[in-house]
Motif scaffolding. Structure first.
Motif, short mmCIF file in Angstrom:
data_model
loop_
_atom_site.label_atom_id
_atom_site.label_comp_id
_atom_site.label_asym_id
_atom_site.label_seq_id
_atom_site.Cartn_x
_atom_site.Cartn_y
_atom_site.Cartn_z
N UNK A 125 -44.89 -3.80 44.47
CA UNK A 125 -43.98 -3.64 43.12
C UNK A 125 -44.76 -4.87 42.33
N UNK A 126 -44.13 -4.58 41.03
CA UNK A 126 -44.31 -5.92 40.00
C UNK A 126 -42.90 -6.24 39.70
N UNK A 127 -42.60 -7.58 40.01
CA UNK A 127 -41.35 -8.33 40.02
C UNK A 127 -41.38 -9.13 38.75
N UNK A 128 -40.42 -9.34 38.23
CA UNK A 128 -40.32 -10.34 37.07
C UNK A 128 -38.88 -11.03 37.44
N UNK A 129 -39.07 -12.47 37.52
CA UNK A 129 -37.98 -13.21 37.74
C UNK A 129 -37.80 -14.25 36.49
N UNK A 130 -36.32 -14.35 36.36
CA UNK A 130 -36.22 -15.21 35.15
C UNK A 130 -35.67 -16.58 35.35
N UNK A 131 -35.92 -17.45 34.43
CA UNK A 131 -35.60 -18.94 34.42
C UNK A 131 -35.15 -19.46 33.24
N UNK A 132 -34.13 -20.27 33.24
CA UNK A 132 -33.70 -20.79 31.76
C UNK A 132 -34.68 -21.96 31.37
N UNK A 133 -34.70 -22.17 30.31
CA UNK A 133 -35.70 -23.41 30.00
C UNK A 133 -35.14 -24.70 30.42
N UNK A 134 -33.72 -24.94 30.47
CA UNK A 134 -33.26 -25.87 30.91
C UNK A 134 -33.45 -26.45 32.48
N UNK A 135 -33.77 -25.27 33.07
CA UNK A 135 -34.20 -25.54 34.83
C UNK A 135 -35.59 -25.93 34.53
N UNK A 136 -36.45 -25.53 33.87
CA UNK A 136 -37.80 -26.05 33.66
C UNK A 136 -37.75 -27.48 33.19
N UNK A 137 -37.08 -27.87 32.20
CA UNK A 137 -36.77 -29.13 31.84
C UNK A 137 -36.26 -30.04 32.94
#
Length: 385
Positions: free
Chosen positions: A96-108
């Motif tokens: 499959x092709x999977x898209x995962x989501x992350x908040x900008x604050x989590x990257x910060x």
């Protein structure tokens, strides 16, 4: 009320699901056109699109967990949001092709804690022009978490682990949160970070190159068995650079592993062909090589990519697939349309990774026109920082 699919269309929030130390899940049947998994209040979890050689089907339990604080595996950090995606059937082999989501604050938060030691994640300040998009890695741990949910942690799975390097363009800021899209072969746990878990790699790919040879494609590569007594090398091919299928497999001991290999694809696909190596070491750990592109045509060429883009030094790599050998004129124009750089570069009939010097260019946006005569030209844009 319980309504059928034909009677109800969900309107999803721009909020991401997630509760600290608790697995939040959605279990439903995936659509052939792709399905968004979300909570009962329509907070997003992930998206799954059946694709590849064995497209996933049926019910999929899709879960997201948020750790209360920064966690580590083998001394290396990973983002506090991670995923477990398990189909009811075919979990080991479904694609499959999977898209995962992350908040900008989590990257910060990741950058704040780890900036002194590890490469950075992109943030919304530069959004899709952030060169740190190239740092993003996802480690997939195959199998199921031995402690169950929500206690899933890296290395605590029943299967092998696989390092996935998303295309830079598949790390996307949509204005609200980050989308990271990856090809998946088998389902399990997914952890995002900027390093290679369990480094150094047991098997290192020194190079993978390709060129046209008549109507065939000749692939050459070399690997080094650093700590593994043997390696299995699977040469894979794709028409779209995302969904790959194996075309040749070689298993070699450590001595043979260190010598060059080659393979001739006598029946390449019409048009563009993308090739990569899937490497399995003696413990079953999986890594992938970079991808090379070859154009199966009588004439013509295509620009595959500029790396990195934005350009952060005096040089960048221009990756070109050409059907024939010849001279390519490269002309660079500034945002006002003025010619600021012109070079002639010789191409082979095959994959070309060319070093282009742009030391004379000031910071800004540019358009590059590549011309091989006979009205064969391509245009690509880049930014120099």
């Amino acid at each position: 009320p319980d309504m059928g699919a034909d009677e109800f269309a969900a309107v999803y929030n721009n909020a991401l699901a997630g509760v600290v130390a608790t697995a939040v899940c959605d279990n439903k049947t995936v659509s052939p056109a792709g399905t968004l998994y979300a909570t009962s209040v329509c907070d997003l979890i992930a998206r799954v699109l059946p694709s590849g050689g064995t497209p996933v089907a049926g019910r999929i339990n899709t879960c997201v967990t948020r750790d209360a604080a920064q966690q580590y595996f083998n001394g290396e950090p990973y983002v506090q949001r991670h995923y477990d995606i398990e189909p009811a059937a075919g979990a080991a082999t479904a694609t499959a092709t999977v898209t995962l989501y992350f908040t900008n604050q989590e990257f910060v938060n990741y950058n704040t804690v780890n900036s002194a030691t590890w490469p950075l994640l992109p943030t919304s300040v530069l959004n899709n022009t952030d060169p740190a998009r190239a740092n993003v890695r996802v480690t997939q741990f195959h199998g199921t978490p031995t402690g169950g949910l929500p206690t899933s942690t890296p290395g605590n799975y029943t299967g092998a682990r696989e390092l996935i390097d998303p295309l830079d363009t598949d790390v996307f800021w949509n204005g609200t949160f980050w989308e990271v899209t990856i090809p998946v072969n088998g389902f399990s746990g997914f952890y995002l970070h900027t390093t290679q878990f369990n480094t150094p790699l047991p098997v290192v790919v020194n190079y993978l190159t390709g060129r046209r040879q008549g109507s065939s494609h000749l692939l050459n590569w070399k690997v080094t068995c650093v700590t593994s007594p043997r390696a299995t090398m699977i040469l894979e091919r794709s028409a779209d650079s995302r969904n790959f299928s194996p075309i040749n497999t070689i298993t070699a001991d450590a001595l043979r592993c260190n010598q060059p290999f080659d393979y001739t694809d006598a029946n390449p696909l019409t048009g563009m062909n993308y090739y990569r190596l899937k490497i399995l070491d003696a413990d079953g750990k999986v890594t992938h090589s970079s991808t090379v592109a070859l154009l199966n045509a009588v004439k013509g060429f295509d620009i595959i990519s500029i790396a990195p883009n934005p350009v952060v030094s005096d040089n960048f790599k221009l990756n070109v697939a050409s059907a024939q050998a010849g001279k390519m004129e490269l002309a660079i124009f500034d945002i006002q349309g003025r010619l600021v750089n012109r070079q002639n570069i010789m191409l082979i009939a095959g994959f070309n990774s060319l070093l282009v010097n742009v030391a004379n260019l000031a910071a800004g946006s540019y358009t590059m026109r590549c011309n091989m005569g006979d009205n064969q030209f391509k245009i690509i844009r880049f930014v120099k920082q």
